[in-house]
Structures are given as C-alpha cells and as structure tokens.
Design a protein around this motif. Structure first.
Motif, PDB file in Angstrom:
ATOM      1  N   PHE A 289       0.857  -1.181   0.000  1.00 13.92           N
ATOM      2  CA  PHE A 289       0.000   0.000   0.000  1.00 13.92           C
ATOM      3  C   PHE A 289       0.896   1.235   0.000  1.00 13.92           C
ATOM      4  CE2 PHE A 289      -2.569  -3.335   1.854  1.00 13.92           C
ATOM      5  CZ  PHE A 289      -3.793  -3.165   1.221  1.00 13.92           C
ATOM      6  N   ASP A 290       0.446   2.282  -0.711  1.00 10.86           N
ATOM      7  CA  ASP A 290       1.248   3.499  -0.742  1.00 10.86           C
ATOM      8  C   ASP A 290       0.988   4.321   0.522  1.00 10.86           C
ATOM      9  OD1 ASP A 290      -1.195   4.721  -1.089  1.00 10.86           O
ATOM     10  OD2 ASP A 290      -0.884   5.239  -3.199  1.00 10.86           O
ATOM     11  N   GLN A 291       1.570   5.536   0.570  1.00 12.13           N
ATOM     12  CA  GLN A 291       1.465   6.360   1.780  1.00 12.13           C
ATOM     13  C   GLN A 291       0.039   6.823   2.054  1.00 12.13           C
ATOM     14  OE1 GLN A 291       4.046   9.648   0.961  1.00 12.13           O
ATOM     15  NE2 GLN A 291       2.877  10.352  -0.812  1.00 12.13           N
ATOM     16  N   ASN A 292      -0.828   6.744   1.025  1.00 11.30           N
ATOM     17  CA  ASN A 292      -2.228   7.123   1.209  1.00 11.30           C
ATOM     18  C   ASN A 292      -3.136   5.924   1.449  1.00 11.30           C
ATOM     19  OD1 ASN A 292      -1.730   9.943   0.744  1.00 11.30           O
ATOM     20  ND2 ASN A 292      -1.581   9.473  -1.464  1.00 11.30           N
ATOM     21  N   ARG A 294      -3.501   3.295  -0.510  1.00 10.89           N
ATOM     22  CA  ARG A 294      -4.033   2.703  -1.732  1.00 10.89           C
ATOM     23  C   ARG A 294      -3.173   1.523  -2.168  1.00 10.89           C
ATOM     24  NH1 ARG A 294      -4.187   8.110  -5.262  1.00 10.89           N
ATOM     25  NH2 ARG A 294      -2.041   8.018  -4.480  1.00 10.89           N
ATOM     26  N   ALA A 296      -0.748  -0.877  -4.039  1.00 11.23           N
ATOM     27  CA  ALA A 296       0.402  -0.602  -4.896  1.00 11.23           C
ATOM     28  C   ALA A 296       1.274  -1.855  -4.945  1.00 11.23           C
ATOM     29  CB  ALA A 296       1.192   0.587  -4.371  1.00 11.23           C
ATOM     30  N   ASN A 298       5.393  -2.969  -4.496  1.00 12.90           N
ATOM     31  CA  ASN A 298       6.805  -2.690  -4.238  1.00 12.90           C
ATOM     32  C   ASN A 298       7.667  -3.551  -5.153  1.00 12.90           C
ATOM     33  OD1 ASN A 298       6.533  -0.761  -2.216  1.00 12.90           O
ATOM     34  ND2 ASN A 298       6.326  -2.317  -0.618  1.00 12.90           N
ATOM     35  N   SER A 331       2.084   4.868 -14.717  1.00  8.60           N
ATOM     36  CA  SER A 331       2.464   5.974 -13.852  1.00  8.60           C
ATOM     37  C   SER A 331       3.605   6.742 -14.518  1.00  8.60           C
ATOM     38  CB  SER A 331       2.908   5.458 -12.472  1.00  8.60           C
ATOM     39  OG  SER A 331       3.252   6.526 -11.622  1.00  8.60           O
ATOM     40  N   GLY A 344      11.627   0.540  -5.423  1.00  7.72           N
ATOM     41  CA  GLY A 344      10.636   1.589  -5.609  1.00  7.72           C
ATOM     42  C   GLY A 344       9.239   1.033  -5.468  1.00  7.72           C
ATOM     43  N   ILE A 345       8.255   1.843  -5.844  1.00 13.06           N
ATOM     44  CA  ILE A 345       6.860   1.437  -5.703  1.00 13.06           C
ATOM     45  C   ILE A 345       6.091   1.857  -6.947  1.00 13.06           C
ATOM     46  CG2 ILE A 345       6.239   3.574  -4.503  1.00 13.06           C
ATOM     47  CD1 ILE A 345       4.276   1.871  -2.828  1.00 13.06           C
ATOM     48  N   THR A 347       2.477   2.766  -8.293  1.00  4.42           N
ATOM     49  CA  THR A 347       1.154   3.163  -7.831  1.00  4.42           C
ATOM     50  C   THR A 347       0.231   3.342  -9.028  1.00  4.42           C
ATOM     51  OG1 THR A 347       1.774   5.495  -7.869  1.00  4.42           O
ATOM     52  CG2 THR A 347       2.086   4.316  -5.797  1.00  4.42           C
ATOM     53  N   SER A 355      -3.405  -5.491  -7.664  1.00  7.06           N
ATOM     54  CA  SER A 355      -2.011  -5.314  -7.241  1.00  7.06           C
ATOM     55  C   SER A 355      -1.362  -6.654  -6.926  1.00  7.06           C
ATOM     56  CB  SER A 355      -1.935  -4.397  -6.018  1.00  7.06           C
ATOM     57  OG  SER A 355      -2.540  -5.002  -4.882  1.00  7.06           O
TER      58      SER A 355
END
Length: 552
Positions: A289-292, A294, A296, A298, A331, A344-345, A347, A355
């Motif tokens: 999950f990303d910083q929000n 959601r 994602a 990795n 992206s 990295g990630i 999103t 995902s």
C-alpha cells in the motif's frame, strides 16, 4: 530344496510393507489432500483455525503421498498456445540501435550524419550522410557481431550487416533466428510454469509441442478463460524516459513511441523507445500500500538494474519518468531525488486483487513474446468425477473376475496369487504416489492391464508346477522347478512389454505418457510379486504343512 534365505524374506516383507503404507493414503484421498493444502497455506500465510483443522485431518507421522489426478479425472483447463517468436526479432534489433549509433559516432567525419529510419519488420535501417564511405560503416558495425550461442551453429555470427544505397541494414542471421526461436520457446515455457506455480495449482502439465507450441493442462482450475488470464498477460514492464505529452494522432520522433495512459483516458505520452531498465532486471515484486493507503506494488532490481536506475534518477531530477506495463503508462512520476538501492513502488488505480495479480506476474517475469491460443477446453469436475467412477467400476470388475478365476482354477495357490495381486496393486500405487505421477484415464487402463499381466505370470508358474508334479519328484522339487522353468518365459514377456512402455513414454505426450508410466511401474511390481511374494507365501505354507502330495 524349497527355501528362501532369511535376509531375502526380510527384504521382501520390507518392500511389501512399503507398498501397503505408502499406498494407504490414497484410500483417504480427500482428507490427505486437505491436509497437504493446509500445510502449504500455513507455510505461506500463517496459521488460522480453519487451516489447523484441515491440517489435523491426517496425522503428520503418516505418509501423505497420494497419486495426482489428471485433467480428465479432476477436471480443469486445457490450452494449446503458439509462441509468436518473430516478435523477439524486432525487439532485439531495436535494442541494438544505441549500440550501432555509438559505434558510428566516431566515424562521422567519414560517413556523415547518422539517422535511424523507420524500420521494416526484421530489419534495423540506418541512413548515413556519405554513402561513398559505406564500407567503413559496414566494417565498424560488423565488429558488433557475436558468435551464435548454439552448438548447432558453431562459427556463425548473430547479425548480417549489408548496405543498400545510403542505408546500412542490420538483420539477424538465420542461425541466430533459429537459436532465438529455441530460447524464446524455452523461456516462455519456464515463465508459464512459474506463473502457474505462483497461483498454487496442483500438478500442471506444461510441455513443448513441436517447434513453437506449448501444451498447458491444469487440473482443478475453474475454466480455460481463468487460465488464460494467468498466463496470457505478457506483463512486460519497462522504465522509459518521457519526451513529453502527445495526442493519439501525433507522429513520434525517431527512436520514440506514443504510448497511452492506463488510468487517464485520452492522455498519451511520447517516450524514448529504448528503456532505461526492464522487468527482466526485477528480482522481487510484492503487493503493498502506498502512503495514502491505496493498493500498490513494491519492486526491487538486481545489481545491474539498480545501478542503471540509480544513475538515471541522479542525472534527471525534475524530469518525468514513465513506468510502462504492456504498452500502457501506468504511472509517470517526476523524479524528485536520487533513488539509490534499486527499489521503488508502482502506484495506480489498483484494487487489492489487481495489485496482487500484478506482483505475481512481475515476479514470474515477462513473456518474451506473445501467445496465440490455438485450442482451449474446459473440463468440468462432474465429468472428471464420472470418469473416476467409471474407472473404479472397470478396475473392480476386472479385479473381481480375476480373483474368482484364479481361486477356481488353482485353489489354495490361486488364493496366494490373489493376495499377491492385491499387494501388487498397492505397491503400484505406492510407487506412483512417491514419484509424484499423475493418474489419467489411460493410466487406469494401464493398471487394469497390469492386473492381467500379474495373473499371467502366476499362471505360467502354476502350470509349470503342474507339469513337474507329473514326474513324481515330490512337491518341494516340483514347486522349485516350476518357478525356475517359468522364470525365463516371464522375464521375456515382460521385457518386450517394458520396451513398448519405454517407446510410448519417449515418443508420446500427455495421457500416452501416463499410460506408459503406469504400465512400466506395473511390470516391475508384477514381476516382483509373481516371482518373490507368491513364492514366499508358498514356501511358508509348505514349511508349516509339509504335504506328502500336492494338487494345484
């Protein structure tokens, strides 16, 4: 004298015990299967009450080896795919352009300007400003040729370089095309295998057919469409520099391409065609999950990919960088700072399921070329269950008729043969379970044939004993001579059948191989039980009763 050494008796009993113990789990197939699935799930995802309950369905101290059921017995999906090997030629030549350009740059004073032309399929065309010096350009580019990595093409090089007017043309040599075709199909085969293994299906059949086709059979999967979703996506991931935004009808610059955005409808990007890093350099990808919060994915590169990724981000801070999956930009973030370490990630507007699926595809790797599905079938579990029931009935009827015949024809000796026959089937299933063989309908036919062949060996022995009894040499001598004289006929008959099984296995595929395996294993167990097990029974009975006369 009729006798068997003690160590031989112990060895025979040990082999028979092995057969009984390791075939027994097949009598409790569903319980053992739940136990094995639970053990795998606990190792991967941890313990839950449901998994622990399923694990306890079968004791850990007992063998959990069972025969795998094939597509025609369990139901599942069947696909025949053709690999589009020609796709690899164009990708290979496109990737050579930077190398050709760097080779010709020092010769600009001689050959003039260097421009990439719109390439025709299977060719890389470069226009030079001074065609009078084409020879120098050809010599320089020919230095890039490498030996073909194939034993069958010893001495050949991988590219052919020719001049046509003011254009230098690079093509893959015929030897390199053949070697590339073989590598592409092998790579596609391995990637398909990894993708299916990631999903956790049981005992799939994935094998090459002909030059460029792959047969895929996966028991227990819902449908052919579901299987195509798992293996049909190429999942080709690249990280490419962004030249700028574009419209659908725009013409890209030389060496560039127009790629649509996955999430933003009507948005297109012009990207440099040569990627900085590709998915082939990925070593891991996991759903996250990303910083929000959601969904994602990795990712992490290998050493060379991490170096390329880090160097590019250090030199291009403030510029956009496109993450491209299957010719769509998922992206296009702006590089904010140097990204060392090669991780990295990704999103995007993913669901958790998407995902997870993307991570599976990236871990398995990108298919080197597209697939064309020539044949697809879905076999329902009901049909598979019908096949199992029909196979059971056929086997039980054949088994019962053989047992009745042997007892009626040979009395007590027939009873010994019947017990050995039951042990023979147990040993056959034990071996198939231990080696991880897959049982199909033709395999069931091989088992039924094995039953008949095992009885045939006992019939030969008992008939020889009958003949020896007529010479009035005594029961012990008659039994011993009967086994000795029947041995050559039994071995000869089974060797010829074994040769047939080996040829079927070597030349056949799929169900034919399944028949060959059960037939070959059945021959070995039949000879063992006929020569050693029944003889042990007869010897033990004779030592106990010591009959003066004998009737077979």
């Amino acid at each position: 004298m009729l006798q068997i050494d003690t160590w031989k008796r112990v060895l025979i009993l040990m082999v028979v015990t092995f057969g009984v113990v390791f075939s027994a789990p097949n009598l409790f197939y569903d319980r053992v299967e739940r136990h094995k699935d639970a053990v795998i799930e606990i190792e991967r995802e941890g313990e839950t009450e449901a998994r622990l309950a399923a694990q306890s369905a079968w004791p850990d101290w007992l063998p959990a080896t069972i025969v795998n059921l094939g597509l025609d017995l369990r139901g599942g999906a069947h696909l025949l795919a053709e690999v589009e090997v020609e796709d690899v030629y164009d990708a290979r030549l496109e990737a050579m352009w930077p190398e050709v350009r760097d080779t010709l740059r020092p010769l600009r004073d001689t050959v003039g300007t260097i421009r990439l032309r719109d390439n025709t399929p299977g060719e890389l065309r470069v226009r030079i400003g001074n065609p009078d010096n084409m020879g120098a350009a050809l010599s320089a580019v020919r230095e890039l040729a490498q030996p073909v990595a194939s034993v069958a093409a010893a001495g050949a090089t991988d590219i052919d370089v020719t001049g046509e007017g003011d254009e230098l043309v690079v093509r893959l040599s015929e030897a390199e095309q053949r070697a590339t075709d073989d590598r592409t199909v092998r790579q596609a085969l391995e990637i398909i295998r990894r993708r299916i293994d990631e999903v956790g299906t049981r005992e799939p059949t994935i094998q090459r057919q002909g030059a460029d086709r792959i047969l895929i059979q996966v028991p227990g999967i819902g449908s052919a469409a579901e299987l195509k979703e798992i293996i049909g996506t190429t999942a080709q991931l690249t990280f490419q520099p962004v030249v700028g935004r574009a419209s659908e009808g725009d013409e890209p610059g030389l060496g560039n391409e127009i790629v649509p955005s996955l999430d933003e409808e009507g948005v297109f990007y012009e990207l440099e065609r040569a990627p900085v890093v590709t998915g082939e350099e990925l070593v891991d990808a996991q759903p996250a999950f990303d910083q929000n919060g959601r969904p994602a994915v990795n990712f992490r590169f290998n050493t060379s990919g991490a170096r390329s990724f880090g160097d590019y981000t250090a030199e291009n801070i403030g510029n956009p960088f496109a993450i491209v999956l299957d010719d769509e930009v998922i992206s296009a973030p702006v590089i904010q700072s140097h990204i060392p370490g090669g991780s990295g990630i990704i999103t995007g507007n993913f669901t958790v399921e998407e995902s997870t699926q993307l991570a599976v595809l990236l871990r398995a790797g990108a298919l080197p070329a597209g697939l064309i599905f020539l044949e697809e079938r879905t076999i329902g579990p009901e049909l598979g269950q019908d096949s199992i029931e029909a196979g059971k009935v056929a086997t039980m009827v054949a088994f019962a008729m053989v047992l009745v015949f042997m007892f009626a024809a040979y009395g007590l000796f027939g009873l010994f043969a019947n017990v050995a026959l039951i042990l023979n089937v147990a040993m056959l299933f034990a071996v198939l379970s231990v080696i991880g063989a897959t049982l199909t309908l033709p395999g069931i036919a091989g088992i039924v044939l094995t039953v008949g062949m095992a009885v045939d060996a006992n019939v030969l022995i008992f008939e020889r004993i009958r003949e020896e009894l007529k010479t009035a040499k005594g029961p012990a001598r008659a039994i011993e001579r009967g086994y000795e004289k029947a041995l050559s006929a039994i071995v000869d008959a089974n060797i010829t059948t074994m040769i047939t099984a080996i040829i079927l296995f070597a030349m056949g595929s799929g169900p034919v191989r399944g028949f060959a395996i059960t037939l070959g294993v059945g021959i070995v167990t039949s000879v063992f039980t006929a020569i050693y097990v029944t003889r042990l029974f007869v010897t033990m009975w004779f030592e106990r009763k010591r009959p003066k006369t004998l009737t077979v």
